[in-house]
Scaffold this motif. Structure first.
Motif, mmCIF file in Angstrom:
data_model
loop_
_atom_site.group_PDB
_atom_site.id
_atom_site.type_symbol
_atom_site.label_atom_id
_atom_site.label_comp_id
_atom_site.label_asym_id
_atom_site.label_seq_id
_atom_site.Cartn_x
_atom_site.Cartn_y
_atom_site.Cartn_z
ATOM 1 N N PRO A 1 0.800 -1.214 0.000
ATOM 2 C CA PRO A 1 0.000 0.000 0.000
ATOM 3 C C PRO A 1 0.838 1.271 0.000
ATOM 4 O O PRO A 1 0.523 2.207 -0.700
ATOM 5 N N GLY A 2 1.901 1.316 0.788
ATOM 6 C CA GLY A 2 2.757 2.495 0.807
ATOM 7 C C GLY A 2 3.422 2.728 -0.532
ATOM 8 O O GLY A 2 3.611 3.874 -0.957
ATOM 9 N N THR A 3 3.773 1.645 -1.205
ATOM 10 C CA THR A 3 4.390 1.759 -2.528
ATOM 11 C C THR A 3 3.401 2.340 -3.524
ATOM 12 O O THR A 3 3.770 3.176 -4.355
ATOM 13 N N ASP A 4 2.133 1.940 -3.443
ATOM 14 C CA ASP A 4 1.117 2.473 -4.355
ATOM 15 C C ASP A 4 0.958 3.978 -4.165
ATOM 16 O O ASP A 4 0.794 4.723 -5.131
ATOM 17 N N LYS A 5 1.048 4.444 -2.915
ATOM 18 C CA LYS A 5 0.946 5.877 -2.642
ATOM 19 C C LYS A 5 2.158 6.621 -3.172
ATOM 20 O O LYS A 5 2.038 7.732 -3.692
ATOM 21 N N LEU A 6 3.338 6.014 -3.048
ATOM 22 C CA LEU A 6 4.560 6.616 -3.589
ATOM 23 C C LEU A 6 4.445 6.781 -5.099
ATOM 24 O O LEU A 6 4.709 7.859 -5.642
ATOM 25 N N VAL A 7 4.028 5.729 -5.779
ATOM 26 C CA VAL A 7 3.854 5.787 -7.229
ATOM 27 C C VAL A 7 2.803 6.843 -7.581
ATOM 28 O O VAL A 7 2.982 7.631 -8.505
ATOM 29 N N GLY A 8 1.732 6.887 -6.810
ATOM 30 C CA GLY A 8 0.681 7.872 -7.046
ATOM 31 C C GLY A 8 1.182 9.302 -6.947
ATOM 32 O O GLY A 8 0.828 10.161 -7.762
ATOM 33 N N ARG A 9 2.017 9.562 -5.942
ATOM 34 C CA ARG A 9 2.589 10.916 -5.804
ATOM 35 C C ARG A 9 3.446 11.270 -7.003
ATOM 36 O O ARG A 9 3.429 12.401 -7.490
ATOM 37 N N LYS A 10 4.201 10.297 -7.508
ATOM 38 C CA LYS A 10 5.054 10.532 -8.681
ATOM 39 C C LYS A 10 4.199 10.818 -9.922
ATOM 40 O O LYS A 10 4.534 11.676 -10.737
ATOM 41 N N ILE A 11 3.096 10.091 -10.052
ATOM 42 C CA ILE A 11 2.193 10.308 -11.186
ATOM 43 C C ILE A 11 1.583 11.703 -11.108
ATOM 44 O O ILE A 11 1.536 12.431 -12.101
ATOM 45 N N ARG A 12 1.131 12.090 -9.925
ATOM 46 C CA ARG A 12 0.538 13.419 -9.740
ATOM 47 C C ARG A 12 1.542 14.511 -10.083
ATOM 48 O O ARG A 12 1.237 15.479 -10.775
ATOM 49 N N GLN A 13 2.777 14.345 -9.612
ATOM 50 C CA GLN A 13 3.826 15.313 -9.894
ATOM 51 C C GLN A 13 4.076 15.426 -11.400
ATOM 52 O O GLN A 13 4.195 16.527 -11.938
ATOM 53 N N ALA A 14 4.124 14.299 -12.090
ATOM 54 C CA ALA A 14 4.346 14.305 -13.540
ATOM 55 C C ALA A 14 3.193 14.989 -14.263
ATOM 56 O O ALA A 14 3.398 15.766 -15.190
ATOM 57 N N ARG A 15 1.956 14.699 -13.820
ATOM 58 C CA ARG A 15 0.784 15.311 -14.451
ATOM 59 C C ARG A 15 0.795 16.823 -14.272
ATOM 60 O O ARG A 15 0.594 17.571 -15.231
ATOM 61 N N ILE A 16 1.061 17.269 -13.065
ATOM 62 C CA ILE A 16 1.075 18.708 -12.794
ATOM 63 C C ILE A 16 2.203 19.395 -13.550
ATOM 64 O O ILE A 16 2.002 20.457 -14.149
ATOM 65 N N THR A 17 3.374 18.789 -13.557
ATOM 66 C CA THR A 17 4.514 19.359 -14.277
ATOM 67 C C THR A 17 4.215 19.500 -15.766
ATOM 68 O O THR A 17 4.639 20.465 -16.403
ATOM 69 N N SER A 18 3.452 18.550 -16.300
ATOM 70 C CA SER A 18 3.125 18.600 -17.727
ATOM 71 C C SER A 18 1.970 19.553 -18.019
ATOM 72 O O SER A 18 1.630 19.780 -19.174
ATOM 73 N N GLY A 19 1.343 20.103 -16.973
ATOM 74 C CA GLY A 19 0.272 21.070 -17.157
ATOM 75 C C GLY A 19 -1.088 20.467 -17.472
ATOM 76 O O GLY A 19 -1.969 21.152 -17.986
ATOM 77 N N LEU A 20 -1.257 19.188 -17.150
ATOM 78 C CA LEU A 20 -2.526 18.512 -17.434
ATOM 79 C C LEU A 20 -3.407 18.441 -16.187
ATOM 80 O O LEU A 20 -2.898 18.265 -15.081
ATOM 81 N N THR A 21 -4.705 18.538 -16.385
ATOM 82 C CA THR A 21 -5.649 18.254 -15.304
ATOM 83 C C THR A 21 -5.874 16.748 -15.264
ATOM 84 O O THR A 21 -5.520 16.026 -16.209
ATOM 85 N N GLN A 22 -6.500 16.286 -14.194
ATOM 86 C CA GLN A 22 -6.851 14.868 -14.136
ATOM 87 C C GLN A 22 -7.772 14.506 -15.294
ATOM 88 O O GLN A 22 -7.612 13.452 -15.908
ATOM 89 N N GLY A 23 -8.715 15.373 -15.593
ATOM 90 C CA GLY A 23 -9.660 15.112 -16.681
ATOM 91 C C GLY A 23 -8.982 15.030 -18.036
ATOM 92 O O GLY A 23 -9.314 14.168 -18.854
ATOM 93 N N GLU A 24 -8.023 15.924 -18.268
ATOM 94 C CA GLU A 24 -7.297 15.907 -19.546
ATOM 95 C C GLU A 24 -6.469 14.636 -19.692
ATOM 96 O O GLU A 24 -6.469 14.004 -20.755
ATOM 97 N N LEU A 25 -5.784 14.253 -18.616
ATOM 98 C CA LEU A 25 -4.981 13.024 -18.672
ATOM 99 C C LEU A 25 -5.880 11.813 -18.848
ATOM 100 O O LEU A 25 -5.566 10.908 -19.630
ATOM 101 N N ALA A 26 -7.005 11.808 -18.161
ATOM 102 C CA ALA A 26 -7.955 10.706 -18.314
ATOM 103 C C ALA A 26 -8.415 10.585 -19.759
ATOM 104 O O ALA A 26 -8.506 9.479 -20.302
ATOM 105 N N GLY A 27 -8.695 11.730 -20.396
ATOM 106 C CA GLY A 27 -9.107 11.713 -21.797
ATOM 107 C C GLY A 27 -8.032 11.134 -22.702
ATOM 108 O O GLY A 27 -8.331 10.364 -23.618
#
Length: 75
Positions: free
Chosen positions: A1-27
């Motif tokens: 579970p802790g590893t999944d949260k770590l990966v999740g934080r990295k994904i969020r950071q990458a998404r924000i750095t790329s300027g995408l919203t969750q909705g845009e990335l989902a699309g």
């Protein structure tokens, strides 16, 4: 579970750095926005292929340091 949260934080950071919203990335990925939210919070275990696709669409490297994982699992 802790590893999944770590990966999740990295994904969020990458998404924000790329300027995408969750909705845009989902699309781009063809998934519901809630899937991206669940990935970022560690409620959806991300597969290696999903991680590769996320890197492609965000144009970001998502590096997971095994030392970080070992630190989480030793707690």
């Amino acid at each position: 579970p802790g590893t999944d949260k770590l990966v999740g934080r990295k994904i969020r950071q990458a998404r924000i750095t790329s300027g995408l919203t969750q909705g845009e990335l989902a699309g781009l990925l063809g998934v519901p926005r809630i899937t991206i939210s669940n990935m970022e919070t560690g409620r959806h275990r991300v597969s290696a292929i999903e991680l590769m696709i996320l890197c492609w669409h965000t144009r970001q490297d998502i590096n997971i340091d095994f030392k970080e994982i070992m630190y989480i699992t030793e707690k």
